[in-house]
Design an enzyme around this catalytic site. Structure first.
Site, PDB file in Angstrom:
ATOM      1  N   LYS A 155      -1.317  -2.037  -4.621  1.00  0.00           N
ATOM      2  CA  LYS A 155      -2.333  -1.015  -4.819  1.00  0.00           C
ATOM      3  C   LYS A 155      -1.711   0.192  -5.512  1.00  0.00           C
ATOM      4  O   LYS A 155      -0.637   0.639  -5.151  1.00  0.00           O
ATOM      5  CB  LYS A 155      -2.893  -0.600  -3.450  1.00  0.00           C
ATOM      6  CG  LYS A 155      -4.297  -0.085  -3.517  1.00  0.00           C
ATOM      7  CD  LYS A 155      -4.759   0.407  -2.172  1.00  0.00           C
ATOM      8  CE  LYS A 155      -5.380  -0.676  -1.330  1.00  0.00           C
ATOM      9  NZ  LYS A 155      -6.045  -0.105  -0.131  1.00  0.00           N
ATOM     10  N   ASP A 162       0.861  -1.184   0.000  1.00  0.00           N
ATOM     11  CA  ASP A 162       0.000   0.000   0.000  1.00  0.00           C
ATOM     12  C   ASP A 162       0.899   1.236   0.000  1.00  0.00           C
ATOM     13  O   ASP A 162       1.264   1.737  -1.057  1.00  0.00           O
ATOM     14  CB  ASP A 162      -0.928  -0.081   1.213  1.00  0.00           C
ATOM     15  CG  ASP A 162      -1.956   1.036   1.254  1.00  0.00           C
ATOM     16  OD1 ASP A 162      -2.257   1.607   0.202  1.00  0.00           O
ATOM     17  OD2 ASP A 162      -2.461   1.344   2.350  1.00  0.00           O
TER      18      ASP A 162
END
Ligand code: 5GP
Ligand code: MG
Length: 175
Positions: free
Chosen positions: A128, A100
């Protein structure tokens, strides 16, 4: 009501993890490999992946918790050192569920590097897009996903939903 929208199916995950296992096996054939998996999100993938890496290798677990929210900074990651195994003279493959911001993996990789491993590389099930704040390039990536909150296949919301066999975008309901 909470809503779940399947993003990656069980079959897609199975196929991709099998392919990653083949790649990892080819890359580490004949070498001393230790997979270091980050608790708790990577557990399901670890269990599947290690059975696809059909060669002798070791598995270790590391616990990391970040304190999230507006105050989160790089220093806010707590890694329990007790879990860190001896990786001297071994190749380390760091495994996490999702990249992330990049803080977790870059910090754990840094700590492992100081323990005289032959190498440290990393694998993530998901990457992501658009959230990374720390430069970190995983060596193996399962799937690239948009900036949505996902659960399933090990990933949780408030420690729940890890058991789902697929990856779903999670949107909490009003209640
Ligand atoms: P990073 O340090 O890269 O910001 O964070 C990685 C960790 O944040 C993951 O190991 C995971 O625990 C959590 N995380 C980040 N995005 C998501 C998400 O979409 N769903 C879930 N369940 N956890 C996430
Ligand atoms: Mg995690």
């Amino acid at each position: 009501m909470d809503s779940f929208e399947v993003l990656i199916s069980e079959q897609e995950i199975e196929r991709r993890v099998r392919a990653l296992g083949q790649e990892i096996m080819a890359d580490y054939a004949g070498k001393p490999l230790t997979i270091v998996a980050v608790l708790t999100g990577s557990l399901v993938m670890l269990a599947d992946l290690m059975r696809q890496v059909a060669m002798p290798h070791r598995v270790a677990l590391v616990q990391a918790s970040s304190y999230r929210g507006a105050r989160t900074t790089a220093g806010d990651l707590a890694v329990s050192e007790a879990f860190l195994v001896d990786v001297a003279g071994r190749h380390v493959l760091l495994l996490d569920d999702i990249l992330d911001t990049g803080r977790t993996l870059s910090e754990i990789a840094r700590r492992l590097e100081s323990r005289q491993p032959l190498s440290v590389r990393s694998a993530v099930l998901l990457r992501k897009i658009g959230r990374q704040v720390v430069p970190f390039e995983p060596d193996y990536i399962g799937f690239t996903i948009p900036d949505e909150f996902v659960v399933g296949y090990g990933l949780d919301f408030d420690d729940d939903y890890r058991h789902l066999p697929y990856i779903a975008v999670y949107r909490p309901g009003a209640s």
